[in-house]
Design a protein around this motif. Structure first.
Motif, PDB file in Angstrom:
ATOM      1  N   CYS A   9      55.699 -12.432-107.844  1.00 30.73           N
ATOM      2  CA  CYS A   9      55.942 -13.444-106.802  1.00 30.73           C
ATOM      3  C   CYS A   9      54.645 -13.924-106.172  1.00 30.73           C
ATOM      4  O   CYS A   9      54.566 -15.061-105.712  1.00 30.73           O
ATOM      5  N   HIS A  13      53.039 -19.522-107.972  1.00 29.23           N
ATOM      6  CA  HIS A  13      52.512 -20.887-107.880  1.00 29.23           C
ATOM      7  C   HIS A  13      51.673 -21.283-109.102  1.00 29.23           C
ATOM      8  O   HIS A  13      51.398 -22.454-109.321  1.00 29.23           O
ATOM      9  N   HIS A  40      64.337 -18.114-107.654  1.00 28.52           N
ATOM     10  CA  HIS A  40      64.354 -19.109-106.567  1.00 28.52           C
ATOM     11  C   HIS A  40      62.944 -19.580-106.219  1.00 28.52           C
ATOM     12  O   HIS A  40      62.743 -20.760-105.919  1.00 28.52           O
ATOM     13  N   LEU A  41      61.970 -18.689-106.297  1.00 25.25           N
ATOM     14  CA  LEU A  41      60.579 -19.100-106.065  1.00 25.25           C
ATOM     15  C   LEU A  41      60.096 -20.040-107.163  1.00 25.25           C
ATOM     16  O   LEU A  41      59.394 -21.016-106.890  1.00 25.25           O
ATOM     17  N   LYS A  43      61.934 -22.082-108.964  1.00 19.72           N
ATOM     18  CA  LYS A  43      62.584 -23.372-108.721  1.00 19.72           C
ATOM     19  C   LYS A  43      61.927 -24.113-107.558  1.00 19.72           C
ATOM     20  O   LYS A  43      61.729 -25.322-107.615  1.00 19.72           O
ATOM     21  N   LYS A  44      61.593 -23.370-106.514  1.00 19.69           N
ATOM     22  CA  LYS A  44      60.938 -23.972-105.340  1.00 19.69           C
ATOM     23  C   LYS A  44      59.612 -24.616-105.723  1.00 19.69           C
ATOM     24  O   LYS A  44      59.206 -25.625-105.144  1.00 19.69           O
ATOM     25  N   HIS A  45      58.934 -24.029-106.729  1.00 16.88           N
ATOM     26  CA  HIS A  45      57.648 -24.553-107.180  1.00 16.88           C
ATOM     27  C   HIS A  45      57.793 -25.531-108.345  1.00 16.88           C
ATOM     28  O   HIS A  45      56.816 -25.896-108.997  1.00 16.88           O
TER      29      HIS A  45
END
Length: 86
Positions: A9, A13, A40-41, A43-45
């Motif tokens: 995590c 990025h 989810h991280l 997808k967020k990026h």
């Protein structure tokens, strides 16, 4: 602190490749909640990502999980590595 530094995590990025996550609902080594948080991280990026959840443990060694994960992994790699120039 050391575990947080080793977490995928921390570097999410930097991920650019489409990512397929194969998770076992009964996994005691890596709780599925951690895989879902990573998803989810991603997808967020803006990373293309997909989760396949299996009624299995860490090894995904039941016949059903092995077959489904093998087929879906091949399809995933085929989809994202096919050369359209042929």
């Amino acid at each position: 602190m050391k575990l947080a530094d080793c977490s995928p995590c921390k570097n999410v990025h930097k991920v650019q490749a489409p990512t397929l996550l194969l998770l076992g609902e009964k996994d005691l080594r890596v709780p599925p909640s951690q895989g879902l948080a990573y998803y989810h991280l991603l997808k967020k990026h803006g990373v293309t990502a997909r989760v396949l959840m299996y009624d299995d443990c860490h090894s995904l060694s039941t016949v059903a999980a092995e077959m489904d994960s093998s087929i879906n992994s091949v399809l995933w790699f085929k989809k994202y590595t096919d050369d359209d120039s042929e």
